[in-house]
Design an enzyme around this catalytic site. Structure first.
Site, PDB file in Angstrom:
ATOM      1  N   HIS A  61       7.008  12.439   5.863  1.00 28.37           N
ATOM      2  CA  HIS A  61       5.766  12.060   5.171  1.00 28.37           C
ATOM      3  C   HIS A  61       4.543  12.433   6.010  1.00 28.37           C
ATOM      4  O   HIS A  61       3.513  12.827   5.473  1.00 28.37           O
ATOM      5  CB  HIS A  61       5.759  10.554   4.888  1.00 28.37           C
ATOM      6  N   ASP A  83      -0.289   8.026   1.021  1.00 30.24           N
ATOM      7  CA  ASP A  83       1.104   8.074   0.600  1.00 30.24           C
ATOM      8  C   ASP A  83       1.357   6.861  -0.302  1.00 30.24           C
ATOM      9  O   ASP A  83       0.958   5.741   0.067  1.00 30.24           O
ATOM     10  CB  ASP A  83       1.995   8.003   1.845  1.00 30.24           C
TER      11      ASP A  83
END
Ligand code: UDP
Length: 423
Positions: A21, A113
């Site tokens: 990520h 995110d």
């Protein structure tokens, strides 16, 4: 006239602190920086990057309260919830200060995110626009939308005796076994919440996908029909960003000189990413499958792979002696450089999305050994849609040997390689 820092609008990035990520979020930051935005990264203490590796970005810290917590794969939902509870207040403080600064540059938006749910709460309160960065393919998000729908319609859980190889009509080419959770069991509430978080974009101005329209066309289209906000499939980000140092484990660069000594297209690169775990029995099976295939290999064995003992120490002595001449093991590799190396002819992978994008860009064919999350969906696309890889059918010694020989040393393997090059 050259644009100076003080004139740049500021974009605030909030990555989820795991390797797969962090990397695409920073890559997006690099792309936006090259388009005259100034970049502020809010990172947790856990898995934080060294700011001195990224002099063009500003880093601020979010105390996450994760010290001493089990951060292994099977506790990730708990990690997420602790982090979300602890980061909200410091995030609000940072944002309030940034919005009040006169010379820091106007905050254009926050890109975050979706796992960092607290961002949405604070941004809504402070009236700052947000965009989500999705680091998975749209095919995975779409599979979760369908999963939720089936759950709401009480069509899952399916009876224990169901054939899970059957195709899901609304999610071709996926089968029931490709969903992120087994569909013959009750789905725990935290998992339902996780899926809801992942499929909720209502408060966002747009969704940025580290994905590619031509690879992910149908799922993107399906989601776009449901969500009336702009989509930007801008991937693969590693191709448009400057090279960045985002590795959380030190890369062993010696394996590149080892690759230099191998013949073109001969080496199988084996890596299951940063989070996958396996038991010792499978590790040994994989080792003997690799050994018996008689192919040269470069194998990444990170310390957390076995959830306890060191995987390199665990490999049988006999395996090490037998493969000394044609094998190389490392804790962590400079993966993008490895995949681009002419000696690499195949990639045995867990089908993480970053790894998949990286290997597709190099025209290297794949052997899929998915673990969790989006891996099963991606594996299905690799083998059924793009037809650039095969799946390990059984995780036995013979299963691994068969898959490796098929990809690296058969006529079928040559055709798969050709399709990977074409793609
Ligand atoms: N990676 C790396 N060296 C390795 C193994 C992986 O640099 O030895 C990088 C890889 O290039 C990719 C990331 O780690 O960018 C893994 O992300 P992915 O989404 O593939 O899998 P995850 O680790 O999230 O399961």
């Amino acid at each position: 006239m050259e644009k100076t820092e003080w004139r740049r609008k500021r974009v605030v990035l909030v990555p989820y602190p795991f390797q797969g990520h962090i990397t695409p979020m920073l890559q997006l930051g690099s792309v936006l920086h090259s388009h005259c935005f100034s970049i502020t990264v809010l990172q947790t203490n856990f898995n934080s990057l060294d700011p001195s590796d990224h002099p063009s970005f500003t880093f601020l810290t979010l105390p996450d309260g994760l010290e001493g917590l089990d951060v292994s794969l099977n506790n990730l939902l708990n990690v997420m919830s602790v982090m979300n509870a602890n980061c909200e207040a410091p995030f609000e403080e940072h944002m309030t200060r940034m919005l009040g600064e006169e010379d820091g540059g106007e905050v254009a938006c926050i890109i975050y995110d979706p796992f960092m749910k607290f961002v949405d709460i604070v941004a809504d309160k402070l009236k700052v626009p947000t965009m989500q960065l999705k680091v998975n393919p749209a095919a995975y998000t779409h599979s979760m939308v369908i999963f939720l729908q089936l759950l709401q319609q009480k069509l899952i859980p399916l009876p224990e005796s169901s054939d899970l190889n059957v195709l899901v009509p609304e999610a071709y080419p996926l089968r029931y076994k490709d969903f992120l959770m087994p569909v013959t069991q009750g789905i725990p509430e935290p998992v339902v919440e996780f899926i809801q978080t992942n499929t909720n974009v209502q408060s966002n101005a747009a969704v940025i996908w580290n994905s590619v329209e031509s690879l992910d066309h149908w799922p993107l289209q399906q989601l776009q029909q449901r969500w009336s906000i702009p989509f930007f499939p801008v991937g693969p980000l590693h191709k448009s960003a400057q090279p960045l140092q985002t590795s959380l484990i030190k890369e062993d660069k010696a394996c590149l000189s080892w690759l230099d000594r191998q013949s073109p297209n001969s080496v199988l690169f084996v890596s299951l990413g940063s989070l996958s775990v396996m038991d010792e029995e499978e590790l040994i099976n994989m080792a003997w499958g690799i050994a018996k295939s008689e192919q040269p290999f470069l194998w990444v064995l990170p310390p957390n792979l076995l959830n306890g003992s060191d995987p390199i120490d665990t490999l049988p002595q006999e395996f090490k002696e037998m493969t000394r001449e044609r094998g190389c093991t490392v804790k962590w590799a400079p993966q993008k450089k490895v995949l681009a190396h002419t000696a690499v002819g195949g990639f045995l992978t867990h089908c993480g999305w970053n790894s998949t994008l990286e290997v597709l860009c190099e025209g290297v064919p794949l052997i899929c050994r998915p673990s969790f999350g989006d891996h099963m969906v991606i594996s299905r696309y690799i083998t059924q849609e793009w037809k650039v890889g095969i799946a390990v059918e059984v995780k036995t010694e013979d299963g691994y040997e068969r898959a490796i020989r098929t990809l690296m040393a058969s006529e079928e393997g040559k055709m798969i390689k050709q399709r990977a090059v074409n793609l």
